[in-house]
Design an enzyme around this catalytic site. Structure first.
Site, PDB file in Angstrom:
ATOM      1  N   HIS A   1    -106.118  42.640 150.373  1.00  0.00           N
ATOM      2  CA  HIS A   1    -107.267  42.371 149.504  1.00  0.00           C
ATOM      3  C   HIS A   1    -107.857  43.663 148.943  1.00  0.00           C
ATOM      4  O   HIS A   1    -109.027  43.708 148.583  1.00  0.00           O
ATOM      5  CB  HIS A   1    -108.378  41.626 150.263  1.00  0.00           C
ATOM      6  CG  HIS A   1    -108.037  40.214 150.623  1.00  0.00           C
ATOM      7  ND1 HIS A   1    -107.156  39.907 151.622  1.00  0.00           N
ATOM      8  CD2 HIS A   1    -108.452  39.024 150.111  1.00  0.00           C
ATOM      9  CE1 HIS A   1    -107.048  38.575 151.716  1.00  0.00           C
ATOM     10  NE2 HIS A   1    -107.812  38.026 150.804  1.00  0.00           N
TER      11      HIS A   1
ATOM     12  N   GLU B   1    -102.189  30.344 142.115  1.00  0.00           N
ATOM     13  CA  GLU B   1    -102.263  31.385 141.090  1.00  0.00           C
ATOM     14  C   GLU B   1    -101.245  31.194 139.973  1.00  0.00           C
ATOM     15  O   GLU B   1    -101.553  31.435 138.801  1.00  0.00           O
ATOM     16  CB  GLU B   1    -102.109  32.775 141.724  1.00  0.00           C
ATOM     17  CG  GLU B   1    -103.348  33.265 142.468  1.00  0.00           C
ATOM     18  CD  GLU B   1    -103.510  32.656 143.853  1.00  0.00           C
ATOM     19  OE1 GLU B   1    -102.585  31.948 144.312  1.00  0.00           O
ATOM     20  OE2 GLU B   1    -104.553  32.887 144.488  1.00  0.00           O
TER      21      GLU B   1
END
Lengths: 350, 334
Positions: B136, B67
């Site tokens: 998540h 990321e």
């Protein structure tokens, strides 16, 4: 995927190119390299004095001792080639052709500075020169340099980006992510590791279990090259090969330049410290990249001692003129505090 | 500006996002999409389905799971003339690239004295409701609203999803588009044209006269349901969708509260330190004399998002949570 380990990893030979090699570099370029180094040195020494005298606010991370790296790499770059820099970034901008007046005005926090006084030493930048910023975050630059390289490839330019970082930053995850992506996409980028032996005040053998950061290159599928970072012609030659390789579309190279920081991590002092011995500092100073290069230029009949002295004098004059300009220029008006947080839409809204 | 009901074509939220990206890439060759599994797989949520076939691997870029590297790729590309859309698959993963986003992207413009221009869109997926548990499912939008230099949008439906995505990509600043998994299947009329919903402008979804609910993202449909129930109590609820969280349209909210005299903010994020706190503070600063009741806040309780559907259904606020809190504020029994 190209040819991993083309230059070998740990086995890559340290550069030991003598004067015969230097004959391949034009006389004009040798003088150019010299001039770039002298400009950095004098810029930094004067900045250090101003800082110690309390005339420049904030922290300074000075580049003295490492000039051969910036000079040797930047001599191959044009304005459209981008670099990302580090907290020790003045040398990179000077070598890339940065304007000394705007640089000093920024160090003084003045309106006429590169960043209008909003960035200072650690965020000095000149996007028109492809200098995408000094960076206050160790390891902040590599992903951004990869983005610039991606952009060059996407836009089908022949430009490259060069990512300057230290042995300390090579331990950051961002370096790993950036190197992997760069190799995977065969991006036109050179990772220039300025291994000055210390991550801030921690010696390399206390922050990583390897001696050569270039060892890591092979694991990403890119060549790793080690050069003597105190020898500007060695850096120039190796950077030239790596940059040419990138321009040819053959992907990234990790170029490790073994160098040394004459001053401290921050500020000037550098001697009498617990983290290194004065003897070590003096040994490295005997390999001063400017003094040793001047000796060689003298032997080659390219630059006599008095000519070198005249160059120092001229640069010092230019630097002092820039300092006078900066110190006499106005500070930013408080009304600009909230300007430039965002790019405004054409209509003026945000 | 609300979705024109005359636009007969209804589109699920996920396809509205997909259409926005497709049309933006057709419009501007500097726009590209990069992220984990966005190309060959078409994104785990389907937002980039069919893009690879139309635009090729140079513009629809599968990345490693990295990321910080992906975010930096977007920053460097944006600073050198491109207009990237960076997909961070789950909002929770933004934590892995916080330096690049917060210290680099958000500050470049200011630190460099205004010379940088960073047309960078970060698309991400937030929120719970799918038993995806604590790593998540988070709603972290308040973090990013706290950082000068970033803009944040949070669409409440398919129409907003397309129009805000277009505005985000055309904006010359880093804009985080916070979509929510719970909304992906929801359909609404979506014009086929490439339209833009202006950033920083709230939408009065349902006009009302005596109570204001400011609802963020997926809480907008819940607030509309709550408004129907509360009508039975004699309340005429105005529902405001800020659409953009940073910059926040305080003016529309304050004007509403001056009219209705009572307000509540609803979001899916944890209540403590959430956007509700900021919005409530702004309301009391700007409309204190107009208030007839404390400004209420509905948000998730102070715990990580749980996995079990039973626990999660007690965690994510709903229309019922909103109704209960409004009644409590007004001193009425449920």
């Amino acid at each position: 995927m190209g040819e991993p380990h083309a230059y070998g990893g740990a086995s890559a030979p340290a550069s030991d190119w003598g004067d015969d090699r230097m004959t391949e570099i034009t006389r004009e370029m040798l003088l150019d390299l010299h001039q770039r180094m002298v400009r950095i040195r004098i810029f930094e020494e004067e900045a250090g004095r101003l800082s110690e005298a309390g005339r420049i606010p904030g922290a300074l991370h000075l580049y003295v001792g490492e000039e051969a790296v910036a000079a040797g790499v930047m001599a191959h770059l044009e304005a459209a080639d981008q670099i990302t820099s580090t907290h020790r970034g003045h040398g990179h901008l000077v070598a890339k052709g940065g304007d000394l007046r705007q640089m000093y005005a920024e160090l003084f926090g003045r309106e006429a500075g590169y960043c209008k006084g909003k960035g200072g030493s650690m965020h000095i930048a000149d996007l028109d020169l492809g200098m995408l910023g000094a960076n206050g975050i160790v390891g902040g630059g590599p992903p951004i340099a990869v983005g610039a390289a991606f952009s060059n490839k996407y836009r089908k330019t022949q430009n490259v980006s060069c990512c300057f970082f230290g042995d300390g930053a090579s331990n950051e995850g961002t370096f790993h992510e950036a190197a992997n992506i760069a190799a995977l996409y065969r991006l036109p980028i050179v990772f220039v590791c300025e291994n000055n032996g210390f991550g801030e005040f921690t010696r390399q053998d206390r922050h990583q279990a390897i001696q050569d950061v270039a060892d890591r290159a092979g694991s990403y599928g890119m060549p790793g090259v080690i050069v003597d970072g105190m020898d500007v012609t060695a850096v120039y030659e190796a950077a030239g090969e790596a940059i040419a390789r990138a321009r040819r579309g053959e992907g990234p190279t990790l170029l490790e330049c073994k160098t040394y920081r004459f001053f401290d991590h921050v500020g000037v002092r550098g001697m009498g410290m617990v983290y290194r011995t004065d003897d070590e500092v003096l040994q490295w100073k005997r390999r001063d990249p400017i003094a040793t290069f001047e000796e060689r230029l003298q032997e080659m009949g390219i630059l006599a001692a008095d000519q070198a002295a005249a160059i120092h004098e001229r640069v010092l004059f230019e630097v002092r003129e820039a300092i006078a300009f900066a110190e006499n220029s106005p500070p930013p008006d408080p009304s600009v505090l909230l300007e430039d947080v965002y790019t405004l839409a054409a209509g003026g809204g945000r | 500006m609300t979705a024109p009901e005359s636009a007969a074509r209804r589109l699920p939220y996920v396809m509205a996002v997909n259409e926005a990206i497709t049309q933006l890439m057709r419009e501007d060759p500097a726009v590209f999409l990069a992220g984990e599994d966005v190309a060959l797989y078409g994104s785990v949520f389907g937002i980039s389905r069919n893009l690879l076939a139309e635009f090729g691997p140079e513009r629809v870029v599968d990345t490693p799971i990295a990321e910080a590297g992906i975010m930096g790729l977007g920053i460097g590309a944006a600073a050198t003339g491109l207009r990237p859309i960076i997909d961070i698959m789950f909002m929770d993963f933004m934590t892995v690239c916080m330096d690049q986003l917060v210290n680099q992207a958000a500050k470049m413009k200011y630190m460099f004295g205004g010379k940088a221009r960073l047309p960078l869109t970060i698309h991400t997926m937030a929120g719970g409701g799918r038993s995806m548990a604590a790593q998540h499912s988070q709603s972290l939008e308040a973090w990013f609203c706290h950082v000068p230099g970033l803009k944040v949008v949070m669409p409440s439906g398919a129409y907003e999803a397309k129009g805000l995505m277009v505005a985000a990509v055309r904006d010359d600043n880093p804009v985080i588009v916070v979509n929510q998994k719970a909304l992906l299947g929801a359909s609404a009329p979506v014009p086929e044209d490439l339209y833009e919903i202006p950033l920083g402008v709230a939408n009065i979804v349902r006009p009302g006269s005596n109570f204001t609910i400011v609802a963020l993202g997926a809480m907008v449909p819940e607030a509309l349901k709550a408004a129907e129930t509360l009508a039975e109590d004699g309340l005429d609820v105005e529902v405001i969708d800020p659409r953009t969280l940073q910059p926040f349209d305080t003016g529309t909210v304050v004007a509403s509260v001056r009219k209705t005299h009572r307000a509540l903010v609803a979001h899916e994020a944890v209540r403590f330190g959430g956007l509700g706190a900021e919005i409530a503070a702004q309301i009391q600063e700007e409309a204190f004399d107009h208030l007839d009741a404390p400004v209420g806040r509905v948000g998730a309780p102070f715990s990580p998002v749980p996995f079990s559907p039973v626990l999660e259904s007690h965690y994510v606020p709903t229309a019922e949570t909103i109704v209960t809190e409004v009644r409590r504020l007004l001193g009425r029994q449920a």
